[in-house]
Design a protein around this motif. Structure first.
Motif, mmCIF file in Angstrom:
data_model
loop_
_atom_site.group_PDB
_atom_site.id
_atom_site.type_symbol
_atom_site.label_atom_id
_atom_site.label_comp_id
_atom_site.label_asym_id
_atom_site.label_seq_id
_atom_site.Cartn_x
_atom_site.Cartn_y
_atom_site.Cartn_z
ATOM 1 N N UNK A 298 33.735 44.130 42.016
ATOM 2 C CA UNK A 298 34.741 43.090 41.837
ATOM 3 C C UNK A 298 36.111 43.752 41.982
ATOM 4 N N UNK A 299 36.745 43.524 43.132
ATOM 5 C CA UNK A 299 38.037 44.183 43.351
ATOM 6 C C UNK A 299 39.157 43.285 42.844
ATOM 7 N N UNK A 300 40.145 43.894 42.218
ATOM 8 C CA UNK A 300 41.266 43.119 41.703
ATOM 9 C C UNK A 300 42.529 43.458 42.492
ATOM 10 N N UNK A 301 43.224 42.421 42.948
ATOM 11 C CA UNK A 301 44.543 42.630 43.554
ATOM 12 C C UNK A 301 45.547 42.127 42.530
ATOM 13 N N UNK A 302 46.331 43.056 41.981
ATOM 14 C CA UNK A 302 47.215 42.696 40.879
ATOM 15 C C UNK A 302 48.540 42.144 41.375
ATOM 16 N N UNK A 303 49.266 41.569 40.426
ATOM 17 C CA UNK A 303 50.523 40.897 40.755
ATOM 18 C C UNK A 303 51.600 41.870 41.241
ATOM 19 N N UNK A 304 51.783 42.967 40.503
ATOM 20 C CA UNK A 304 52.908 43.855 40.795
ATOM 21 C C UNK A 304 52.399 45.196 41.319
ATOM 22 N N UNK A 305 52.370 45.347 42.649
ATOM 23 C CA UNK A 305 51.783 46.576 43.191
ATOM 24 C C UNK A 305 52.541 47.822 42.747
ATOM 25 N N UNK A 306 53.845 47.678 42.515
ATOM 26 C CA UNK A 306 54.612 48.868 42.166
ATOM 27 C C UNK A 306 54.168 49.433 40.813
ATOM 28 N N UNK A 307 53.830 48.550 39.900
ATOM 29 C CA UNK A 307 53.363 49.015 38.589
ATOM 30 C C UNK A 307 51.885 49.389 38.622
ATOM 31 N N UNK A 308 51.152 48.782 39.533
ATOM 32 C CA UNK A 308 49.707 48.966 39.514
ATOM 33 C C UNK A 308 49.200 50.085 40.417
ATOM 34 N N UNK A 309 50.114 50.788 41.080
ATOM 35 C CA UNK A 309 49.696 51.947 41.864
ATOM 36 C C UNK A 309 50.343 53.168 41.242
ATOM 37 N N UNK A 310 49.565 54.192 40.981
ATOM 38 C CA UNK A 310 50.090 55.402 40.338
ATOM 39 C C UNK A 310 51.242 55.990 41.158
ATOM 40 N N UNK A 311 52.447 56.063 40.568
ATOM 41 C CA UNK A 311 53.635 56.472 41.333
ATOM 42 C C UNK A 311 53.642 57.945 41.743
ATOM 43 N N UNK B 74 36.661 39.088 45.112
ATOM 44 C CA UNK B 74 38.040 39.527 45.034
ATOM 45 C C UNK B 74 38.739 38.691 43.973
ATOM 46 N N UNK B 75 39.375 39.347 43.023
ATOM 47 C CA UNK B 75 40.169 38.607 42.046
ATOM 48 C C UNK B 75 41.628 38.857 42.396
ATOM 49 N N UNK B 76 42.298 37.819 42.885
ATOM 50 C CA UNK B 76 43.704 37.985 43.260
ATOM 51 C C UNK B 76 44.548 37.329 42.184
ATOM 52 N N UNK B 77 45.205 38.148 41.361
ATOM 53 C CA UNK B 77 45.941 37.619 40.213
ATOM 54 C C UNK B 77 47.422 37.491 40.551
ATOM 55 N N UNK B 78 47.811 36.317 40.994
ATOM 56 C CA UNK B 78 49.190 36.045 41.405
ATOM 57 C C UNK B 78 49.702 37.165 42.315
ATOM 58 N N UNK B 79 48.891 37.480 43.334
ATOM 59 C CA UNK B 79 49.155 38.687 44.094
ATOM 60 C C UNK B 79 50.364 38.564 45.011
#
Lengths: 315, 329
Positions: free
Chosen positions: B90-103, B174-179
């Motif tokens: 179950x893949x999740x696409x989160x709302x804020x990619x900048x916060x959800x990808x390790x910087x 795919x769970x797309x949360x306000x992506x």
């Protein structure tokens, strides 16, 4: 990256220049004359006084004296101790080894225990975390001189496990002699590093990108290692670096308590004897060590966090 | 069509300082293989919590009742390796990619991490697949992008990276949360088009969480509307817009500005959205509903089938075809 390092080095030189001026100026303004220590309070004939003043450039204006001292220091000559008639370089060289060993030993303890306890506290909630918090609170409340006395009493006098005075010869003996001083020196800082590590790891655990890693089904150990600890390493490195830099100055107390012949203890002694050249020399060495440590931390920071070096790369 | 995911009577309570608080009450929904389900509702209606429960990403101390069955497996009972395997599917696409990808890690590392760790794909192969995936989401010069860090990419590009990465591990849902919420409007459209295309190509199921009813209508087969932690309506996405069953859905549709007609002001639903734990007994929407009667407030509403959809309103049959006019009163 090179540009970043070059910038840092330029700042290092500037800092040292300002610091050297402050050190020299402070001692110039300090009450008492270097000659008083030499003469022991006797009144000397004016010709002799003039001769001595000329020899040590005491008759020159302040800025000239600073300039002479600075250029000599840059060439590696820290001058001569007036009361001892010895080169400051030699006096420092005899003692710097002990201080370096002590600081290195204490740093290893701080990193080993501070970081690991912090991680354990952050990851293991409940009783474990409370234990870590309690230990770090006690440790933080122990100033180095108090820790020194307590350690000497328990492990030196009562249990007799470690010697309480002196430096020792050879590797094992040195370690034995330095163990209690290093623990005393490390106590407060270990607590600080533990606290900061614990907070940093907790904060990272709550980050969204950690949730992403979890949501992808990665093993928890990978999530912790590759995302939580990797990112928490950035603030932890900063604190560890600054803490270690401050140990150099703190070592004076511990060296005095354990009768170690190190730079810190000698600095105090020299100040009491109005041995101005030695005080200036040691202060300068301490400032250099502090500033260099900070530059190393800055570079480590840039290596750990790709966002930091962006500024210089984009230009 | 057999259902890939079935959520039955799901209730979620979260641990707060003040005790357990209910955020979802008796939610049921199902997604068939290859189907896209929209999930709409106001903030705090329980959309994201539903998705989190499905992916088992609820915060510590959360309490769940009911069941979530994914491909025949009871998701709420999973633990350890089985749970991780479920999350990988179950893949999740989160709302804020900048916060959800390790910087502090490179795009390369982010994209290939699951392949390398979970599927034992060699590094070179994983990178090659990541490069192809980036091309599929319309990113030029993938080799260069893979070497870059997240802060060197724009928000829209990062969200494409996120989508490409989600698809890379070959998930089934795919769970797309306000992506697309965090992106600007033009980028939103691009990202949405890419997501829609790739999903259809692969026949992936999707739960698409959004505030945007029209967007849900455009990319989803069916839409579920949530209010105060409950599902109030599930209906074919195309019909929800023109012919809603529940007064709340109708009011939501009406609150949207239309490009075709001019209006002096947008219609708003009176009152404020409530969370599950602060809702009144009886129909939870009753305090804001223009059709509410005393009877609505007296007993909890049950969900019933009507005209190919599901609705949680006891007056639904009586109000059939009239709910939109009511919102105008």
């Amino acid at each position: 990256m090179l540009q970043f390092i070059a910038k840092r080095l330029a700042m290092l030189v500037a800092t040292l220049l300002v610091a050297s001026f402050a050190i020299y100026g402070a001692l110039y303004l300090a009450p008492g004359s270097p000659i008083a220590a030499l003469t022991g309070g006797r009144t000397l004939p004016p010709e002799v006084m003039a001769q001595i003043e000329a020899r040590y450039h005491l008759n020159e204006p302040f800025l000239t004296r600073y300039w002479l001292w600075l250029t000599a220091a840059i060439h590696g000559d820290l001058g001569e101790s007036i009361p001892l008639h010895e080169s400051v370089n030699t006096l420092i060289a005899q003692r710097i080894g002990t201080t370096l060993q002590l600081v290195l030993f204490a740093s290893i303890l701080i990193v080993m225990f501070g970081v690991s306890l912090g991680i354990i506290g952050a990851l293991g909630r409940g009783v474990v975390d409370t234990g870590v918090l309690f230990a770090s609170t006690v440790s933080a409340a122990l100033p180095a001189f108090a820790a020194a006395v307590i350690l000497q009493f328990i492990f030196g006098v009562y249990l007799g496990w470690f010697p309480v005075l002196g430096t020792g010869d050879g590797f094992v003996d040195t370690i034995k002699h330095l163990t209690l001083p290093a623990i005393a020196l490390a106590a407060t800082s270990t607590a600080l590093v533990t606290r900061v590590t614990r907070t940093a790891v907790r904060e990272e655990l709550d980050r969204e990108h950690v949730q992403t890693a979890v949501s992808r089904g990665l093993p928890w150990s990978d999530v912790v290692r590759r995302h939580v600890l990797r990112n928490a390493a950035i603030p932890i490195t900063t604190v560890v670096g600054i803490t270690i830099a401050s140990l150099i100055a703190l070592s004076a107390v511990v060296e005095t308590a354990f009768a170690l012949n190190g730079l810190g203890a000698y600095l105090v002694q020299a100040a009491q004897n109005k041995d101005f050249a030695v005080v200036q020399g040691i202060s300068l060495v301490l400032v250099v060590a502090f500033v260099v440590t900070n530059v190393v931390v800055d570079i480590a920071y840039a290596l750990l966090d790709p966002r930091v070096s962006l500024g210089s790369r984009a230009q | 069509m057999s259902d890939l995911l079935t959520v039955t009577d799901l209730t979620v309570r979260l641990k707060m300082d003040s005790g357990m608080r209910e955020v979802i009450t008796g939610t049921s929904l199902s997604i068939a293989a290859g189907e896209a389900m929209g999930l709409v509702g106001e903030s705090g209606s329980g959309k994201s919590m539903t998705a989190k429960a499905i992916a088992r990403l609820l915060p510590d101390g959360a309490e769940t009742l009911g069941s979530v069955v994914f491909d025949g497996v009871d998701v709420l009972a999973l633990s350890g390796d089985e749970l991780r395997e479920h999350r990988a599917q179950v893949a999740v696409v989160f709302q804020d990619p900048r916060a959800h990808i390790n910087p502090v890690r490179r795009i390369d590392d982010f994209m290939t991490e699951s392949l390398r760790t979970l599927r034992n794909v060699p590094k070179g192969d994983a990178r090659a697949r990541a490069a192809t995936a980036l091309e599929e989401v319309g990113i030029d010069d993938p080799a260069k992008r893979l070497r870059q860090y997240p802060h060197e990419l724009s928000g829209g590009m990062l969200q494409r990276v996120m989508i490409a990465t989600a698809l890379l591990s070959e998930p089934r849902l795919l769970l797309a949360d306000e992506c697309t919420t965090a992106l600007d409007v033009t980028t939103q459209a691009e990202v949405m088009a890419i997501l829609d295309d790739l999903r259809r190509d692969r026949g992936l199921s999707m739960l698409f969480i959004t505030h945007d009813l029209e967007l849900a209508g455009a990319v989803c087969d069916r839409t579920t509307v949530m209010y105060a932690g409950q599902v109030v309506e599930t209906r074919a996405a195309s019909l929800l817009h023109s012919d809603p069953l529940h007064p709340y859905s109708a009011a939501l549709v009406d609150a949207r500005p239309s490009i075709a007609s001019t209006a002096d002001r947008l219609r708003a639903i009176p009152g404020r959205p409530l969370s599950a734990f602060e809702s009144p007994s009886g129909c939870r929407f009753a305090p804001r509903c223009s059709f509410a009667q005393d009877a609505c407030r007296e007993h909890d509403q049950v969900i019933t089938e009507l005209d190919g959809g599901f609705v949680r309103c006891e007056r639904a049959i009586e109000l059939r075809g009239k709910v939109r006019e009511g919102a105008h009163v």
